[in-house]
Design an enzyme around this catalytic site. Structure first.
Site, PDB file in Angstrom:
ATOM      1  N   LYS A 112      70.635  13.071  21.497  1.00  0.00           N
ATOM      2  CA  LYS A 112      71.572  11.972  21.218  1.00  0.00           C
ATOM      3  C   LYS A 112      70.853  10.759  20.648  1.00  0.00           C
ATOM      4  CE  LYS A 112      75.493  13.142  24.074  1.00  0.00           C
ATOM      5  NZ  LYS A 112      76.185  12.933  25.361  1.00  0.00           N
ATOM      6  N   LYS A 195      80.082  26.539  19.177  1.00  0.00           N
ATOM      7  CA  LYS A 195      80.774  26.392  20.452  1.00  0.00           C
ATOM      8  C   LYS A 195      82.088  25.629  20.262  1.00  0.00           C
ATOM      9  CE  LYS A 195      79.530  23.492  23.878  1.00  0.00           C
ATOM     10  NZ  LYS A 195      78.583  22.765  24.726  1.00  0.00           N
ATOM     11  N   LYS A 198      85.779  19.682  20.697  1.00  0.00           N
ATOM     12  CA  LYS A 198      86.796  18.806  20.134  1.00  0.00           C
ATOM     13  C   LYS A 198      86.319  18.149  18.831  1.00  0.00           C
ATOM     14  CE  LYS A 198      90.129  15.384  21.584  1.00  0.00           C
ATOM     15  NZ  LYS A 198      90.423  14.294  22.514  1.00  0.00           N
TER      16      LYS A 198
END
Ligand code: TRP
Length: 329
Positions: A112, A195, A198
């Site tokens: 991240k 995977k 959203k």
């Protein structure tokens, strides 16, 4: 008896990947003899870019969907993390025993932070708050996916470090929580590439309307070897088959396997069968969601009561911890 704790980000509505990968397992665990706590981790959500109005909606939608999916406030304690102040307090306490290097080594932090120009501290200390979530309830079992294994290892290190500093060797206060890996494999998205997630737009929502689900399922990627109906397929490389394994009864799975590898069914037949069995799982969930939506205030009420019960445990822990650390009141 053990204590179970898990958390989920308030991403709004759940998709079937979240359901199979986590929530279905939570619903099963609440039936067992152990006390279970499930938490919508809205303080963790502050580490991403967000809009307050949007977050308010997403946490409500997540709570509603979890209840619709089968979490039962009579069998588990469901609550919003920010409603129990002690999460942040124990998080701070744990910051004082956690080596910086352990946090910098977390794969999720490295991923991240690599994508950001200016990295906020909360992203680094995210797993410290996660350890606080779990240990505030002195939970020893944590149902999570593979991606959380490293965070759980850190939670054990933190428990051990705190115990070593503030407790005699023969009576540790915090348990060392173990990951309870969810039995279902992670579901791939409808594109069959990545995977289900959203942010990639390749999901089926848990509360989505049947027509919309079928519209997504019909063109979904299958075994690329099946160009024509007469080409035999390999169910083991087909994402639709992996969904059958999650939703269809075993005899149906066997039938699918035979008709696919024997080139008897076309992929569309296989998808129709899948759709039928998905509906068996999804109809009751949708019905419960509609009931909750009809009575505004129900979800809020359940979450308020959940927080009260969680607080009773959490307050006791943080009180004892402060005492042991020389902060008696
Ligand atoms: N980090 C977890 C995730 O992204 C969410 C989470 C926060 C959690 N606190 C937790 C999971 C405590 C298990 C236990 O999925």
């Amino acid at each position: 008896m053990s204590r179970i704790f898990s958390g989920i980000q308030p991403s709004g509505e759940l998709h079937i990947g979240n359901y199979l990968g986590a929530v279905q397992n939570w619903v099963r665990l609440q039936e067992g003899p152990d006390r279970s706590f499930f938490c919508v981790v809205d303080l963790h959500a502050l580490t991403g870019n967000y809009d307050p109005a949007d977050l308010r909606q997403r946490r409500h939608d997540m709570a509603l969907t979890l209840l619709a999916a089968g979490l039962d406030p009579d069998r588990c304690t469901l609550f919003f993390q920010s409603a129990v102040r002690a999460h942040a307090e124990l998080g701070w306490v744990f910051n004082t025993v956690t080596p910086l290097g352990d946090l910098e080594r977390q794969v999720q932090f490295k991923d991240k932070s690599a994508r950001q120009e200016s990295v906020i501290t909360g992203l680094l200390t995210y797993p410290v708050l996660q350890a606080a979530d779990i240990l505030l309830y002195r939970a020893d079992r944590v149902p999570v996916g593979e991606d959380q294994v490293q965070h759980l290892e850190l939670s054990r290190d933190i428990a051990r470090k705190w115990n070593a500093k503030f407790r005699p060797e023969d009576s540790p206060y915090f348990p060392e929580p173990q990951a309870l890996l969810t039995p279902v494999r992670r579901l791939m998205g409808l594109d069959g590439q990545a995977k289900m997630s959203k942010s990639l737009g390749n999901t089926i929502g848990l509360l989505e309307a049947p027509d919309d689900i079928w519209a997504k399922l019909r063109p979904a990627v299958t075994d690329p070897a099946r160009v024509r109906k007469t080409d035999p397929g390999n169910p083991d490389v087909c994402n639709i088959y992996s969904m059958h394994k999650a939703f269809s009864p075993e005899p149906v799975q066997a039938e699918v396997r035979e008709n696919c590898s024997g080139a008897k069914w076309g992929c569309i037949d296989c998808k129709k069968t899948l759709f039928t069995h998905m509906e068996e799982t999804l109809v009751p969930i949708r019905t419960r969601a509609a009931q909750l939506q009809e009575k505004p205030g129900t979800v809020r009420e359940i979450m308020v009561q959940g927080a009260e019960r969680a607080r009773a445990v959490a307050e006791r822990t943080i009180g004892e911890v402060y005492d042991m650390m020389g902060l008696a009141h």
